[in-house]
Design a protein around this motif. Structure first.
Motif, PDB file in Angstrom:
ATOM      1  N   LYS A 115       0.839  -1.206   0.000  1.00 59.37           N
ATOM      2  CA  LYS A 115       0.000   0.000   0.000  1.00 59.37           C
ATOM      3  C   LYS A 115       0.872   1.254   0.000  1.00 59.37           C
ATOM      4  N   ALA A 116       1.931   1.261   0.788  1.00 59.52           N
ATOM      5  CA  ALA A 116       2.856   2.400   0.820  1.00 59.52           C
ATOM      6  C   ALA A 116       3.506   2.591  -0.549  1.00 59.52           C
ATOM      7  N   ALA A 117       3.884   1.479  -1.201  1.00 59.39           N
ATOM      8  CA  ALA A 117       4.487   1.565  -2.536  1.00 59.39           C
ATOM      9  C   ALA A 117       3.478   2.116  -3.535  1.00 59.39           C
ATOM     10  N   GLU A 118       2.235   1.684  -3.410  1.00 59.87           N
ATOM     11  CA  GLU A 118       1.183   2.187  -4.297  1.00 59.87           C
ATOM     12  C   GLU A 118       0.994   3.692  -4.126  1.00 59.87           C
ATOM     13  N   LEU A 119       0.942   4.150  -2.887  1.00 55.88           N
ATOM     14  CA  LEU A 119       0.779   5.582  -2.617  1.00 55.88           C
ATOM     15  C   LEU A 119       1.971   6.380  -3.149  1.00 55.88           C
ATOM     16  N   MET A 120       3.160   5.853  -2.960  1.00 60.96           N
ATOM     17  CA  MET A 120       4.355   6.530  -3.460  1.00 60.96           C
ATOM     18  C   MET A 120       4.338   6.558  -4.989  1.00 60.96           C
ATOM     19  N   GLY A 121       3.910   5.465  -5.601  1.00 61.81           N
ATOM     20  CA  GLY A 121       3.815   5.403  -7.052  1.00 61.81           C
ATOM     21  C   GLY A 121       2.811   6.402  -7.596  1.00 61.81           C
ATOM     22  N   LYS A 122       1.678   6.534  -6.910  1.00 61.65           N
ATOM     23  CA  LYS A 122       0.686   7.530  -7.327  1.00 61.65           C
ATOM     24  C   LYS A 122       1.254   8.931  -7.205  1.00 61.65           C
ATOM     25  N   ARG A 123       1.977   9.168  -6.140  1.00 63.35           N
ATOM     26  CA  ARG A 123       2.569  10.488  -5.907  1.00 63.35           C
ATOM     27  C   ARG A 123       3.505  10.879  -7.049  1.00 63.35           C
ATOM     28  N   HIS A 124       4.244   9.895  -7.545  1.00 58.97           N
ATOM     29  CA  HIS A 124       5.208  10.150  -8.604  1.00 58.97           C
ATOM     30  C   HIS A 124       4.677   9.774  -9.995  1.00 58.97           C
ATOM     31  N   GLN A 125       3.368   9.532 -10.079  1.00 58.22           N
ATOM     32  CA  GLN A 125       2.682   9.224 -11.335  1.00 58.22           C
ATOM     33  C   GLN A 125       3.357   8.083 -12.099  1.00 58.22           C
ATOM     34  N   LEU A 126       3.670   7.004 -11.388  1.00 57.16           N
ATOM     35  CA  LEU A 126       4.322   5.860 -12.011  1.00 57.16           C
ATOM     36  C   LEU A 126       3.341   4.921 -12.709  1.00 57.16           C
ATOM     37  N   THR A 128       0.439   5.654 -14.499  1.00 52.16           N
ATOM     38  CA  THR A 128      -0.525   6.298 -15.376  1.00 52.16           C
ATOM     39  C   THR A 128      -0.061   6.226 -16.828  1.00 52.16           C
ATOM     40  N   GLU A 129      -1.013   5.992 -17.698  1.00 47.96           N
ATOM     41  CA  GLU A 129      -0.703   5.987 -19.122  1.00 47.96           C
ATOM     42  C   GLU A 129      -1.187   7.279 -19.765  1.00 47.96           C
TER      43      GLU A 129
END
Length: 149
Positions: A115-126, A128-129
């Motif tokens: 979940k933390a990795a997911e939140l961090m990924g969203k923060r850095h727009q990892l 999204t297409e």
């Protein structure tokens, strides 16, 4: 102005007012007379120096109380890497139908790390297409006056 500072009672009023936003009670806790506390509180809240100080104190509180983006990212990073521990209660049998509970520290769960990795990924727009485009597109609106005869 000759004196830009608040009196000690006014300063105390400002601090006490932020406790519960009850001006009358803040005046009493600041040392003003109970009999005149309501009128005193009303007068103090109209005082520009008191208003300014209350805003400063609120700002200081929120600056200290609210986590910055850097703090959030640091926390998420620690969680992802497994550097964060949490306390859990463990119940263990101690013989003949008895059990004991104790608190132990353990690494955060894999689910929490994901979940933390997911939140961090969203923060850095990892994840999204979509392509983010920042541009200005002119809009032309034609009315009856603009039509040719």
């Amino acid at each position: 102005m000759a004196n830009d500072k608040l009196t000690p009672k006014q300063e105390k009023f400002c601090v006490e007012y932020l406790v519960d936003l009850n001006a009358t009670q803040a005046a009493i806790r600041a040392g003003y007379s109970e009999k005149t506390a309501e009128a005193t509180a009303s007068r103090l809240l109209r005082n520009v120096k008191v208003q300014t100080r209350i805003q400063e104190l609120r700002s200081e509180y929120f600056t200290k109380a609210i986590a910055s983006a850097a703090e959030v990212e640091a926390f998420l990073s620690k969680t992802i890497r497994g550097d964060l521990e949490e306390e859990v209660i463990v119940v263990e049998g101690s013989g003949e139908g008895y059990s004991e509970a104790r608190i132990v520290k353990k690494q955060v769960s894999a689910r929490d790390r994901i979940k933390a990795a997911e939140l961090m990924g969203k923060r850095h727009q990892l994840f999204t297409e979509k392509v983010k485009v920042d541009s200005i597109v002119p809009v032309v609106i034609k009315g009856e006056d603009d039509l040719e005869p």
